[in-house]
Scaffold this motif. Structure first.
Motif, PDB file in Angstrom:
ATOM      1  N   UNK A 189       0.677  -1.340  -0.102  1.00  0.00           N
ATOM      2  CA  UNK A 189       0.239  -0.121  -0.013  1.00  0.00           C
ATOM      3  C   UNK A 189       0.791   1.069  -0.057  1.00  0.00           C
ATOM      4  N   UNK A 190       1.935   1.370   0.921  1.00  0.00           N
ATOM      5  CA  UNK A 190       2.834   2.339   0.817  1.00  0.00           C
ATOM      6  C   UNK A 190       3.669   2.555  -0.495  1.00  0.00           C
ATOM      7  N   UNK A 191       4.207   1.561  -1.200  1.00  0.00           N
ATOM      8  CA  UNK A 191       4.569   1.613  -2.356  1.00  0.00           C
ATOM      9  C   UNK A 191       3.822   2.048  -3.443  1.00  0.00           C
ATOM     10  N   UNK A 228      -7.553  -2.104   7.058  1.00  0.00           N
ATOM     11  CA  UNK A 228      -8.756  -1.959   6.392  1.00  0.00           C
ATOM     12  C   UNK A 228      -8.773  -0.327   5.954  1.00  0.00           C
ATOM     13  N   UNK A 229      -8.574   0.306   7.068  1.00  0.00           N
ATOM     14  CA  UNK A 229      -8.302   1.834   7.062  1.00  0.00           C
ATOM     15  C   UNK A 229      -7.194   2.316   6.089  1.00  0.00           C
ATOM     16  N   UNK A 230      -6.083   1.857   6.131  1.00  0.00           N
ATOM     17  CA  UNK A 230      -5.182   2.108   5.105  1.00  0.00           C
ATOM     18  C   UNK A 230      -5.394   1.824   3.621  1.00  0.00           C
ATOM     19  N   UNK A 231      -6.053   0.629   3.402  1.00  0.00           N
ATOM     20  CA  UNK A 231      -6.548   0.211   2.115  1.00  0.00           C
ATOM     21  C   UNK A 231      -7.658   0.918   1.500  1.00  0.00           C
ATOM     22  N   UNK A 232      -8.483   1.498   2.588  1.00  0.00           N
ATOM     23  CA  UNK A 232      -9.751   2.075   2.163  1.00  0.00           C
ATOM     24  C   UNK A 232      -9.518   3.539   1.695  1.00  0.00           C
ATOM     25  N   UNK A 268      -5.205  17.083   2.234  1.00  0.00           N
ATOM     26  CA  UNK A 268      -6.009  16.550   2.781  1.00  0.00           C
ATOM     27  C   UNK A 268      -6.115  14.862   2.723  1.00  0.00           C
ATOM     28  N   UNK A 269      -5.846  14.524   1.644  1.00  0.00           N
ATOM     29  CA  UNK A 269      -5.706  13.017   1.270  1.00  0.00           C
ATOM     30  C   UNK A 269      -4.582  12.471   1.879  1.00  0.00           C
ATOM     31  N   UNK A 270      -3.696  13.086   1.806  1.00  0.00           N
ATOM     32  CA  UNK A 270      -2.102  12.603   2.587  1.00  0.00           C
ATOM     33  C   UNK A 270      -2.331  12.433   3.965  1.00  0.00           C
ATOM     34  N   UNK A 271      -2.999  13.645   4.415  1.00  0.00           N
ATOM     35  CA  UNK A 271      -3.189  13.623   6.045  1.00  0.00           C
ATOM     36  C   UNK A 271      -3.825  12.261   6.546  1.00  0.00           C
ATOM     37  N   UNK A 272      -5.023  11.967   5.818  1.00  0.00           N
ATOM     38  CA  UNK A 272      -5.883  10.825   6.045  1.00  0.00           C
ATOM     39  C   UNK A 272      -5.316   9.580   5.949  1.00  0.00           C
ATOM     40  N   UNK A 273      -4.610   9.276   4.765  1.00  0.00           N
ATOM     41  CA  UNK A 273      -4.027   8.062   4.287  1.00  0.00           C
ATOM     42  C   UNK A 273      -2.609   7.926   5.187  1.00  0.00           C
ATOM     43  N   UNK A 274      -1.901   8.995   5.505  1.00  0.00           N
ATOM     44  CA  UNK A 274      -0.678   8.738   6.584  1.00  0.00           C
ATOM     45  C   UNK A 274      -1.310   8.365   8.031  1.00  0.00           C
ATOM     46  N   UNK A 275      -2.369   8.922   8.446  1.00  0.00           N
ATOM     47  CA  UNK A 275      -2.977   8.562   9.664  1.00  0.00           C
ATOM     48  C   UNK A 275      -3.158   7.116   9.597  1.00  0.00           C
ATOM     49  N   UNK A 276      -3.821   6.499   8.597  1.00  0.00           N
ATOM     50  CA  UNK A 276      -4.159   5.166   8.624  1.00  0.00           C
ATOM     51  C   UNK A 276      -2.953   4.280   8.657  1.00  0.00           C
ATOM     52  N   UNK A 277      -2.112   4.853   7.534  1.00  0.00           N
ATOM     53  CA  UNK A 277      -0.724   4.114   7.666  1.00  0.00           C
ATOM     54  C   UNK A 277      -0.030   3.817   8.792  1.00  0.00           C
ATOM     55  N   UNK A 278      -0.074   4.873   9.498  1.00  0.00           N
ATOM     56  CA  UNK A 278       0.617   5.038  10.859  1.00  0.00           C
ATOM     57  C   UNK A 278       0.172   4.037  11.905  1.00  0.00           C
ATOM     58  N   UNK A 305      -6.139  -0.717  -3.312  1.00  0.00           N
ATOM     59  CA  UNK A 305      -6.721  -0.651  -1.857  1.00  0.00           C
ATOM     60  C   UNK A 305      -7.902  -1.722  -1.510  1.00  0.00           C
ATOM     61  N   UNK A 306      -8.783  -1.810  -2.418  1.00  0.00           N
ATOM     62  CA  UNK A 306      -9.707  -2.856  -2.310  1.00  0.00           C
ATOM     63  C   UNK A 306      -9.180  -4.173  -2.120  1.00  0.00           C
ATOM     64  N   UNK A 307      -8.190  -4.596  -2.612  1.00  0.00           N
ATOM     65  CA  UNK A 307      -7.361  -5.957  -2.512  1.00  0.00           C
ATOM     66  C   UNK A 307      -6.857  -5.834  -1.194  1.00  0.00           C
ATOM     67  N   UNK A 308      -6.374  -4.853  -0.672  1.00  0.00           N
ATOM     68  CA  UNK A 308      -5.727  -4.715   0.744  1.00  0.00           C
ATOM     69  C   UNK A 308      -6.778  -4.878   1.751  1.00  0.00           C
ATOM     70  N   UNK A 309      -7.866  -4.225   1.849  1.00  0.00           N
ATOM     71  CA  UNK A 309      -8.857  -4.376   2.662  1.00  0.00           C
ATOM     72  C   UNK A 309      -9.235  -5.688   2.781  1.00  0.00           C
ATOM     73  N   UNK A 310      -9.543  -6.483   1.763  1.00  0.00           N
ATOM     74  CA  UNK A 310      -9.663  -8.057   1.592  1.00  0.00           C
ATOM     75  C   UNK A 310      -8.634  -8.813   2.425  1.00  0.00           C
ATOM     76  N   UNK A 311      -7.487  -8.484   2.298  1.00  0.00           N
ATOM     77  CA  UNK A 311      -6.399  -9.381   2.708  1.00  0.00           C
ATOM     78  C   UNK A 311      -6.364  -9.087   4.382  1.00  0.00           C
ATOM     79  N   UNK A 312      -6.467  -7.748   4.884  1.00  0.00           N
ATOM     80  CA  UNK A 312      -6.605  -7.272   6.032  1.00  0.00           C
ATOM     81  C   UNK A 312      -7.528  -8.102   6.880  1.00  0.00           C
TER      82      UNK A 312
END
Length: 405
Positions: free
Chosen positions: A22-24, A80-84, A100-110, A168-175
């Motif tokens: 997801x980060x990559x 789930x949050x990171x993938x979504x 704004x998008x990076x703030x939200x994605x960064x929070x979930x990734x952390x 991202x969808x694939x990531x949610x399923x895997x999580x």
């Protein structure tokens, strides 16, 4: 070995791969998103600070939640949050929406990052032998997968949003699927933990944390600027540029797969000292390389040199005071992550003054400093296998041979 523990180890591998992928995915789409939003390298560097702020905030929230709820809850929730939220940067139309998008994605990734590392620590303790480097290797595998997918998407002419959404969808399923295998109640505070927290942090731990900051600053800079360097400085196509990060990540993977065995043979001090030296040579080759092949070689050496450093710093922190291992590791990891998040921004700010390749001179200096500072590890930590305590003394002598006494 009990089956639940094996399953937990496999699940930990899966989450590390997921986080790396997801980060990559965000990393390999940076050139296209930068062009879409029409911003400079310097502006992108400032926006990456927003990503770092979000990730740091997520780490601070996830840490106490992990202690309170356990990693079986926090890790899949973070995945789930990171993938979504992965697709959000791909929809940005201007710097403000991208921030704004990076703030939200960064929070979930952390949140995901802290949770999976906490779970990895407990799995390693249950095994009674080094396995942490293997987990970090699979994070790098995720980066390679993201680079391949990103190159394919760029070659097919896809815009960032749909390709990022699919990943991202694939990531949610895997999580969600992997959650059941996690160890229950991992990360809940043990009796006496509060006492360890009140002891204060030894100065040596802060020195380890400073080295971690430098190493992870270099890693963060490679994550976000390697593809742009190939595209803008070397004139490579978007498809070729995507493989710059993939080369770096692949070298990190190889180094981490070998790291545990090398530590047992040469000692942690040698791994940090020679790793920093190799990384310095690699980034120098990136700076001065006259053709694309030389630059790819430089990124590979850079990743290989850095690969074994962070696990040794984390281990040394944990063994400084076994009764406060969690608190000490959290300090080293926390300052290290600050470096990871600051690296891209620092390079971005430097592009105000010098070209992108010249900004990488800072990374070479940090690698040299890490190599010189390897002495702070002093005595390498000893991990004794269950049922092999009789051989512990011999192992300790073999490891200590790599320390500067």
């Amino acid at each position: 070995m009990e089956r639940p523990l094996r399953a937990a180890r496999v699940a930990t591998y899966v989450y590390f791969v997921l986080c790396g992928t997801l980060t990559g995915t965000w990393v390999v789409h940076i050139p296209a998103i930068e062009e879409r939003v029409d911003i400079s390298h310097a502006t992108l560097g400032g926006l990456l600070v927003v990503l770092g702020v979000g990730a740091f905030a997520g780490m601070q929230v996830a840490g106490p939640l992990t202690d309170r709820l356990g990693t079986r809850t926090v890790v899949p929730a973070g995945g789930v949050l990171c993938g979504a939220t992965l697709f959000l940067p791909g929809l940005a139309q201007d710097p403000w929406t991208l921030a704004a998008a990076l703030l939200v994605f960064g929070f979930c990734n952390g949140c995901l990052d802290v949770g999976m590392n906490a779970h990895a620590v407990h799995v390693e303790k249950a095994y009674g032998r080094p396995v942490m480097s293997g987990f970090h290797a699979t994070f790098s595998v995720g980066g390679v997968l993201a680079a391949l997918a990103g190159a394919g998407a760029a070659g097919a002419g896809l815009s960032p949003a749909p390709s990022m959404a699919a990943m991202g969808v694939a990531g949610v399923v895997v999580a969600l699927v992997s959650a059941r295998a996690l160890l229950p109640a991992v990360g809940r505070p043990r009796r006496g933990a509060a006492t360890g927290e009140r002891r204060g942090t030894p100065g040596r731990v802060w020195l380890l944390a400073g080295l971690a900051l430098m190493v992870m600053l270099c890693e963060g800079a490679a994550n976000d600027w390697s593809a742009l360097h190939l595209k803008d400085v070397m004139g490579a196509s978007a498809t070729t540029a995507a493989f710059a990060y993939g080369t770096f990540a692949a070298a990190m993977t190889l180094g981490r797969l070998l790291a545990d065995r090398l530590v047992l043979r040469f000692g942690a001090v040698a791994i940090l000292r020679y790793g920093g030296s190799v990384a310095a040579v690699g980034i120098t080759l990136v700076i001065v390389g006259p053709w694309t092949g030389a630059v790819f070689t430089g990124w590979a050496l850079f990743g290989l040199g850095l690969s074994g450093c962070i696990p040794q710093l984390f281990s040394a922190a944990g063994h400084t005071d076994p009764s406060a291992a969690g608190a000490n590791v959290s300090r080293v990891a926390g300052l290290g992550y600050v470096g990871m998040l600051a690296g891209p921004a620092v390079i971005g700010w430097l592009t105000h003054l010098v070209s992108l390749d010249h900004a990488f001179v800072l990374l070479a200096l940090l690698c040299v400093t890490t190599a010189v500072g390897a002495r702070v590890l002093r005595t390498d930590p000893v991990v004794v296998r269950r049922g092999e305590r009789a051989a512990a003394d011999g192992t300790r002598e073999h490891e200590t041979a790599g320390s500067p006494h």
